[in-house]
Design a protein around this motif. Structure first.
Motif, mmCIF file in Angstrom:
data_model
loop_
_atom_site.group_PDB
_atom_site.id
_atom_site.type_symbol
_atom_site.label_atom_id
_atom_site.label_comp_id
_atom_site.label_asym_id
_atom_site.label_seq_id
_atom_site.Cartn_x
_atom_site.Cartn_y
_atom_site.Cartn_z
ATOM 1 N N ASP A 141 -74.701 63.033 -7.386
ATOM 2 C CA ASP A 141 -75.350 63.254 -8.668
ATOM 3 C C ASP A 141 -74.896 64.606 -9.216
ATOM 4 O O ASP A 141 -74.831 65.591 -8.468
ATOM 5 C CB ASP A 141 -76.866 63.230 -8.526
ATOM 6 C CG ASP A 141 -77.402 61.840 -8.180
ATOM 7 O OD1 ASP A 141 -76.592 60.899 -8.094
ATOM 8 O OD2 ASP A 141 -78.630 61.711 -8.008
ATOM 9 N N ALA A 142 -74.601 64.668 -10.510
ATOM 10 C CA ALA A 142 -74.060 65.901 -11.068
ATOM 11 C C ALA A 142 -74.159 65.907 -12.577
ATOM 12 O O ALA A 142 -74.322 64.862 -13.215
ATOM 13 C CB ALA A 142 -72.589 66.062 -10.654
ATOM 14 N N THR A 143 -74.062 67.114 -13.140
ATOM 15 C CA THR A 143 -73.875 67.288 -14.573
ATOM 16 C C THR A 143 -72.409 67.635 -14.804
ATOM 17 O O THR A 143 -71.888 68.564 -14.192
ATOM 18 C CB THR A 143 -74.765 68.413 -15.126
ATOM 19 O OG1 THR A 143 -76.134 68.055 -14.952
ATOM 20 C CG2 THR A 143 -74.494 68.649 -16.612
ATOM 21 N N ILE A 144 -71.748 66.880 -15.672
ATOM 22 C CA ILE A 144 -70.324 67.058 -15.931
ATOM 23 C C ILE A 144 -70.132 67.485 -17.378
ATOM 24 O O ILE A 144 -70.727 66.909 -18.296
ATOM 25 C CB ILE A 144 -69.542 65.754 -15.696
ATOM 26 C CG1 ILE A 144 -69.819 65.196 -14.292
ATOM 27 C CG2 ILE A 144 -68.059 65.981 -15.914
ATOM 28 C CD1 ILE A 144 -69.300 66.047 -13.172
ATOM 29 N N ILE A 145 -69.304 68.512 -17.587
ATOM 30 C CA ILE A 145 -68.968 68.998 -18.925
ATOM 31 C C ILE A 145 -67.489 68.738 -19.174
ATOM 32 O O ILE A 145 -66.650 69.095 -18.338
ATOM 33 C CB ILE A 145 -69.261 70.507 -19.068
ATOM 34 C CG1 ILE A 145 -70.696 70.832 -18.657
ATOM 35 C CG2 ILE A 145 -68.992 70.970 -20.498
ATOM 36 C CD1 ILE A 145 -70.976 72.317 -18.532
ATOM 37 N N HIS A 150 -64.525 67.195 -29.413
ATOM 38 C CA HIS A 150 -65.862 66.611 -29.293
ATOM 39 C C HIS A 150 -66.264 66.723 -27.837
ATOM 40 O O HIS A 150 -65.964 65.849 -27.028
ATOM 41 C CB HIS A 150 -65.860 65.146 -29.745
ATOM 42 C CG HIS A 150 -65.536 64.959 -31.184
ATOM 43 N ND1 HIS A 150 -65.185 63.742 -31.722
ATOM 44 C CD2 HIS A 150 -65.506 65.837 -32.223
ATOM 45 C CE1 HIS A 150 -64.964 63.864 -33.020
ATOM 46 N NE2 HIS A 150 -65.142 65.139 -33.341
ATOM 47 N N SER A 151 -66.924 67.819 -27.487
ATOM 48 C CA SER A 151 -67.303 68.060 -26.096
ATOM 49 C C SER A 151 -68.338 67.038 -25.643
ATOM 50 O O SER A 151 -69.177 66.588 -26.428
ATOM 51 C CB SER A 151 -67.868 69.468 -25.935
ATOM 52 O OG SER A 151 -66.888 70.434 -26.252
ATOM 53 N N LYS A 152 -68.264 66.698 -24.352
ATOM 54 C CA LYS A 152 -69.203 65.743 -23.774
ATOM 55 C C LYS A 152 -69.941 66.382 -22.596
ATOM 56 O O LYS A 152 -69.343 67.116 -21.810
ATOM 57 C CB LYS A 152 -68.474 64.492 -23.268
ATOM 58 C CG LYS A 152 -67.500 63.871 -24.252
ATOM 59 C CD LYS A 152 -68.174 63.166 -25.399
ATOM 60 C CE LYS A 152 -67.163 62.489 -26.306
ATOM 61 N NZ LYS A 152 -67.762 61.787 -27.448
ATOM 62 N N TRP A 153 -71.233 66.097 -22.508
ATOM 63 C CA TRP A 153 -72.032 66.431 -21.337
ATOM 64 C C TRP A 153 -72.516 65.110 -20.758
ATOM 65 O O TRP A 153 -73.084 64.284 -21.484
ATOM 66 C CB TRP A 153 -73.222 67.313 -21.716
ATOM 67 C CG TRP A 153 -72.844 68.709 -22.131
ATOM 68 C CD1 TRP A 153 -72.059 69.062 -23.190
ATOM 69 C CD2 TRP A 153 -73.235 69.926 -21.501
ATOM 70 N NE1 TRP A 153 -71.943 70.435 -23.265
ATOM 71 C CE2 TRP A 153 -72.661 70.988 -22.243
ATOM 72 C CE3 TRP A 153 -74.030 70.225 -20.397
ATOM 73 C CZ2 TRP A 153 -72.854 72.327 -21.902
ATOM 74 C CZ3 TRP A 153 -74.228 71.561 -20.056
ATOM 75 C CH2 TRP A 153 -73.634 72.597 -20.795
ATOM 76 N N VAL A 168 -70.016 68.213 -31.352
ATOM 77 C CA VAL A 168 -68.781 68.311 -32.141
ATOM 78 C C VAL A 168 -68.382 69.772 -32.371
ATOM 79 O O VAL A 168 -67.936 70.164 -33.447
ATOM 80 C CB VAL A 168 -68.900 67.551 -33.480
ATOM 81 C CG1 VAL A 168 -69.063 66.063 -33.238
ATOM 82 C CG2 VAL A 168 -70.066 68.078 -34.322
ATOM 83 N N THR A 169 -68.490 70.560 -31.336
ATOM 84 C CA THR A 169 -68.264 72.001 -31.406
ATOM 85 C C THR A 169 -66.874 72.346 -31.907
ATOM 86 O O THR A 169 -66.699 73.175 -32.814
ATOM 87 C CB THR A 169 -68.484 72.612 -30.014
ATOM 88 O OG1 THR A 169 -69.749 72.174 -29.505
ATOM 89 C CG2 THR A 169 -68.456 74.127 -30.072
ATOM 90 N N GLY A 170 -65.852 71.733 -31.314
ATOM 91 C CA GLY A 170 -64.483 72.061 -31.690
ATOM 92 C C GLY A 170 -64.147 71.671 -33.114
ATOM 93 O O GLY A 170 -63.415 72.381 -33.811
ATOM 94 N N GLU A 171 -64.672 70.549 -33.561
ATOM 95 C CA GLU A 171 -64.396 70.114 -34.926
ATOM 96 C C GLU A 171 -65.044 71.059 -35.935
ATOM 97 O O GLU A 171 -64.429 71.407 -36.955
ATOM 98 C CB GLU A 171 -64.900 68.684 -35.141
ATOM 99 C CG GLU A 171 -64.580 68.142 -36.519
ATOM 100 C CD GLU A 171 -64.814 66.649 -36.654
ATOM 101 O OE1 GLU A 171 -64.777 66.155 -37.801
ATOM 102 O OE2 GLU A 171 -65.016 65.977 -35.635
ATOM 103 N N ILE A 172 -66.279 71.478 -35.684
ATOM 104 C CA ILE A 172 -66.955 72.419 -36.590
ATOM 105 C C ILE A 172 -66.208 73.755 -36.616
ATOM 106 O O ILE A 172 -66.052 74.376 -37.676
ATOM 107 C CB ILE A 172 -68.416 72.632 -36.168
ATOM 108 C CG1 ILE A 172 -69.192 71.312 -36.273
ATOM 109 C CG2 ILE A 172 -69.079 73.701 -37.033
ATOM 110 C CD1 ILE A 172 -69.231 70.722 -37.673
ATOM 111 N N GLU A 243 -73.860 75.148 -28.427
ATOM 112 C CA GLU A 243 -73.706 73.940 -27.614
ATOM 113 C C GLU A 243 -74.464 74.087 -26.294
ATOM 114 O O GLU A 243 -75.210 73.170 -25.881
ATOM 115 C CB GLU A 243 -72.232 73.666 -27.345
ATOM 116 C CG GLU A 243 -71.991 72.455 -26.458
ATOM 117 C CD GLU A 243 -70.522 72.205 -26.162
ATOM 118 O OE1 GLU A 243 -70.225 71.713 -25.057
ATOM 119 O OE2 GLU A 243 -69.678 72.484 -27.038
ATOM 120 N N PHE A 244 -74.292 75.219 -25.616
ATOM 121 C CA PHE A 244 -74.985 75.436 -24.352
ATOM 122 C C PHE A 244 -76.498 75.518 -24.559
ATOM 123 O O PHE A 244 -77.266 75.001 -23.744
ATOM 124 C CB PHE A 244 -74.469 76.702 -23.672
ATOM 125 C CG PHE A 244 -73.268 76.461 -22.802
ATOM 126 C CD1 PHE A 244 -73.381 76.395 -21.431
ATOM 127 C CD2 PHE A 244 -72.003 76.286 -23.365
ATOM 128 C CE1 PHE A 244 -72.272 76.165 -20.622
ATOM 129 C CE2 PHE A 244 -70.892 76.048 -22.579
ATOM 130 C CZ PHE A 244 -71.020 75.986 -21.207
#
Length: 303
Positions: A141-145, A150-153, A168-172, A243-244
């Motif tokens: 089990d984990a959190t993946i970034i 378009h960043s995904k968590w 959508v951090t990079g696009e903005i 984002e964080f």
């Protein structure tokens, strides 16, 4: 040499085609990259473009299984492959793949994207990042970034990708740099300023008023507190910091937790710095997670 070659992995996106020739162990042997992304092609062009790009390998090694992933399987690509719903792992992704035979006898497997129907107001989607997560491994089990335009968590639970969320951090960031007065005065060519980037992160951590914070990039210059060399990094810090902050507020992590960054869109170091500001411990995934994941899903689909 031919006996050692196992497959070709094609990451075919909006602006480019990137193919990797891999051996039986999943090691990348050679790479071919062209600017023939799906945005530059018309319907009916895709097979010819692919066969031409891969011709050197196919003439040497003969028919090989080929996995295609990314926007090539979207509505605007070659063949639209329906999204597989979370929770899902390699078995579900393989079941959702589509298969086609190429003129030289190669099996071409179109890998599906993933959708999270639990997101609001509408289901979230991704194409390609799910293969990276699967390639990283789903045993724990984990959190993946996955940083990117378009960043995904994503959350991994009980051996499958349980849920995910897009930022959508990079696009903005690109829009602000290229199409707004907020960061129009940034020095060109770009200058990276670590101190200004961290300052942006700290401001984002201290306030959720993002629309006001963005204007501080302009007022900082007017007040003589931000130079044109610092502007780009400061805005980047504001956005990645938000984002964080939003990921934390949406329950993706708590202070002191661990998360893993997979993929490498040139942003990993910036995300590691952001994680330290937000008290999130970071592990880095391997560089070949895309290949691992694509091979696994493709092989299951060909059984």
């Amino acid at each position: 040499m031919a006996a050692e070659t196992a497959a070709i992995i094609v990451d075919w996106g909006t602006t480019s085609l990137r193919a990797t020739l891999v051996d039986q162990s999943g090691n990348g042997k050679e790479i071919i990259e062209t600017p023939q992304g799906i945005s530059s092609l018309n319907k009916g062009d895709h097979e010819e473009v692919l066969m031409t790009a891969l011709a050197p390998w196919l003439s040497t090694h003969g028919a090989l299984p080929i996995a295609a992933l990314g926007m090539i399987t979207s509505r605007n690509g070659w063949i639209e492959v329906p999204y597989v719903a979370c929770p899902a792992g390699p078995a579900e992704l393989a079941a959702g793949s589509l298969r086609k035979s190429l003129p030289n006898g190669s099996d071409l497997v179109f890998l599906p994207g993933l959708t999270d129907p639990s997101r609001r107001p509408f289901p979230d989607v991704m194409r390609g990042e799910e293969i990276q997560v699967a390639g990283h491994g789903l045993a724990d089990d984990a959190t993946i970034i996955i940083p990117g335009t378009h960043s995904k968590w994503a959350k991994v639970k009980t051996g499958r990708i349980d849920s995910f969320q897009t930022f959508v951090t990079g696009e903005i960031f690109a829009l602000l740099l290229n199409n707004s007065f907020i960061a129009r005065g940034a020095t060109q060519p770009p200058v990276d300023d670590p101190e200004a980037y961290r300052r942006g992160l700290e401001e984002a951590k201290s306030s959720a008023a993002m629309l006001s914070l963005l204007f501080s990039a302009r007022t900082g210059g007017l007040a003589g507190r931000l130079t044109t060399d610092q502007l780009r990094s400061y805005v980047h810090g504001l956005l990645i910091g938000q984002e964080f902050r939003q990921a934390r507020e949406d329950g993706w992590y708590s202070e002191g937790d661990e998360a893993t960054i997979v993929g490498n869109d040139g942003l990993n170091d910036l995300y590691k710095i952001a994680a330290t500001v937000f008290d999130l411990k970071i592990n880095l995934g391997a560089d070949d997670v895309m290949i691992r994941g694509a091979l696994d899903v493709m092989r299951r689909s060909l059984l």
